[in-house]
Design an enzyme around this catalytic site. Sequence first.
Site, short mmCIF file in Angstrom:
data_model
loop_
_atom_site.label_atom_id
_atom_site.label_comp_id
_atom_site.label_asym_id
_atom_site.label_seq_id
_atom_site.Cartn_x
_atom_site.Cartn_y
_atom_site.Cartn_z
N HIS A 289 13.66 40.86 18.66
CA HIS A 289 13.26 41.57 17.44
C HIS A 289 13.96 40.92 16.25
O HIS A 289 15.14 40.64 16.33
CB HIS A 289 13.66 43.03 17.53
N GLY B 177 -18.24 26.67 16.46
CA GLY B 177 -17.30 26.82 17.58
C GLY B 177 -15.92 26.35 17.14
O GLY B 177 -15.60 26.32 15.95
N VAL B 178 -15.09 25.98 18.13
CA VAL B 178 -13.71 25.61 17.82
C VAL B 178 -13.57 24.40 16.90
O VAL B 178 -12.88 24.45 15.90
CB VAL B 178 -12.85 25.36 19.09
P1 NAI Z 1 -18.17 24.87 21.14
O1 NAI Z 1 -18.96 25.04 22.37
O2 NAI Z 1 -16.87 25.52 20.98
O3 NAI Z 1 -19.04 25.33 19.87
C1 NAI Z 1 -20.31 24.82 19.61
C2 NAI Z 1 -21.08 25.82 18.76
O4 NAI Z 1 -22.25 25.19 18.30
C3 NAI Z 1 -21.51 27.06 19.52
O5 NAI Z 1 -21.11 28.20 18.80
C4 NAI Z 1 -23.02 26.93 19.60
O6 NAI Z 1 -23.68 28.17 19.54
C5 NAI Z 1 -23.32 26.12 18.35
N1 NAI Z 1 -24.56 25.35 18.40
C6 NAI Z 1 -25.05 24.65 19.45
N2 NAI Z 1 -26.19 24.01 19.09
C7 NAI Z 1 -26.40 24.30 17.78
C8 NAI Z 1 -27.38 23.93 16.83
N3 NAI Z 1 -28.36 23.10 17.15
N4 NAI Z 1 -27.28 24.43 15.57
C9 NAI Z 1 -26.26 25.26 15.24
N5 NAI Z 1 -25.30 25.64 16.10
C10 NAI Z 1 -25.36 25.15 17.35
O7 NAI Z 1 -18.05 23.28 20.95
P2 NAI Z 1 -17.14 22.42 19.98
O8 NAI Z 1 -16.68 23.22 18.83
O9 NAI Z 1 -17.93 21.18 19.72
O10 NAI Z 1 -15.90 22.09 20.86
C11 NAI Z 1 -16.07 21.27 22.01
C12 NAI Z 1 -15.01 21.49 23.04
O11 NAI Z 1 -13.75 21.08 22.57
C13 NAI Z 1 -14.93 22.91 23.46
O12 NAI Z 1 -15.12 22.94 24.84
C14 NAI Z 1 -13.56 23.34 23.09
O13 NAI Z 1 -13.00 24.12 24.10
C15 NAI Z 1 -12.79 22.05 22.88
N6 NAI Z 1 -11.89 22.21 21.73
C16 NAI Z 1 -10.84 23.05 21.82
C17 NAI Z 1 -10.03 23.28 20.73
C18 NAI Z 1 -8.93 24.25 20.86
O14 NAI Z 1 -8.60 24.65 21.95
N7 NAI Z 1 -8.32 24.66 19.78
C19 NAI Z 1 -10.27 22.61 19.45
C20 NAI Z 1 -11.40 21.79 19.46
C21 NAI Z 1 -12.16 21.60 20.57
#
Ligand code: NAI
Length: 454
Positions: free
Chosen positions: A440, A183-184
């Site tokens: 532009h 994820g992110v």
């Molecule tokens: P996420 O929900 O974006 O990604 C987690 C990923 O882990 C998903 O793709 C899921 O399918 C996978 N996953 C879940 N369990 C798993 C497993 N046991 N084995 C393998 N894959 C698994 O959560 P993330 O990246 O931890 O981010 C958390 C929060 O922080 C999000 O809600 C995000 O919106 C926020 N965030 C936002 C950022 C931005 O706006 N640029 C940057 C970092 C975080």
Amino acid sequence: MVYDLIILGGGPAGYLAGERAGAAGFKTLVIEERFLGGVCLNEGCIPSKTLLHSAKIYDYARFSEKYGVTAENVKYDHAQVIKRKNKVVKTLVGGINSKLKALKVDVANATGKILGRTSEGFQVAAGGETYTGRRLLIATGSSAIIPPIPGTKEGFEKGFVLTNREILDLKEVPESLVVIGGGVVGLEMASYFNSAGSKVTVIEMLDHIAGQTDREISSILLKNYQKKGVTFHLSSRVTEIKDDGVVFEADGKQEFVPADKVLMSVGRRPNTIGVGLETIGVELERGAVKVDAYGQTNVPGVYAAGDVNGCSMLAHTAYREAEVCVNNMLGKRDIMRYDAIPAVIYTNPEVAGVGETEESCAAKGIDYEVVNLSMRYSGRYVAENEGGDGICKVLINKVYRNVIGVHMIGNPASEIIYGAAMLIESEMRLEDIKELVFPHPTVAEIIREAIFEF
Ligand code: NAI
């Protein structure tokens, strides 16, 4: 003394609510157990972007022959990068402190716990004191999910498994890093450590990376990072964390990837435990504080903003939710809308999107039309992104002819996307957008270009 407002949590939702309430003349108290700025400023958005900026400079220095620039002896000093990151964070946290002080908002550096309610207001304990507030804002944020995978707890204890908190303070770049969750957080950290010199492997449960991102864009992102040397195992389930690596299952087969460090980035969950919400009967839904469109919980006078309400889990959403809550407390009717909130992944190339995707339109049965343009239709993009394979997708509602989604991959998508959010939020029709003049040459012109394709 009775506060007009007590805020639990000093992250983006909490500190911004403090600023807005203080500016409006509310006697306000912000209670924060760690640092003002919360996860975003101290161990999330800002530190990661500081690190990623250094990595980008390093990459430019090493890989710019095609732009006619070569540099020798380019070195990367991770310790200096972390030092600078700490300076950036300190400056910004200091800024929040000063602003709250200037607005006469009190700050208690302690863990806050709701005790209950008296005729005077809500009682909150923090640092040995009991405070009373006529209103409460729950802004306690979220924490990284730690899944019950065997070996995880032991891995954390040994400092082998890390979350976003610890990884941003690693003293050295690990030789190899396994990222669980594409994820992110996982992708941004994979990007940083890949540039900084680690051998990075991402293990993702789904058959694609970057979650809700437009599928075509997520596959372009995947290819970019594969080209940079990151290994991805999709549709893979981690079954065990050993002392020296990670075991996962894919296609019914067990595999093992060795690792020097493991990042656990499988999502976040709202912080609702230990807050004392039950003492005043605040209702939860799927582990998050349930709020209405005004940010209010089921208890009159108690509001919730930011990750704790589980609605969108983004710092910029938290800002707006905080404003909605404070405005409603002040008697100004304000409603939270979630259909034009941009999402950005700060990889290189950057990914940014807002509104409906083709996937969400299909799921909701929205009749849409889409234009998919190569970013190379923008002169500025071509000038600055040699070999770039970015795209920009614009979706319109076929019936009303207004823009309902914009999604792009390519630099600097993060700085352009707010313009698309404005088009969606203001429900502008194609004809009106066609009359807008874009500067532009800019990469943003890609949106204007796409609009003329309809
Ligand atoms: P996420 O929900 O974006 O990604 C987690 C990923 O882990 C998903 O793709 C899921 O399918 C996978 N996953 C879940 N369990 C798993 C497993 N046991 N084995 C393998 N894959 C698994 O959560 P993330 O990246 O931890 O981010 C958390 C929060 O922080 C999000 O809600 C995000 O919106 C926020 N965030 C936002 C950022 C931005 O706006 N640029 C940057 C970092 C975080």
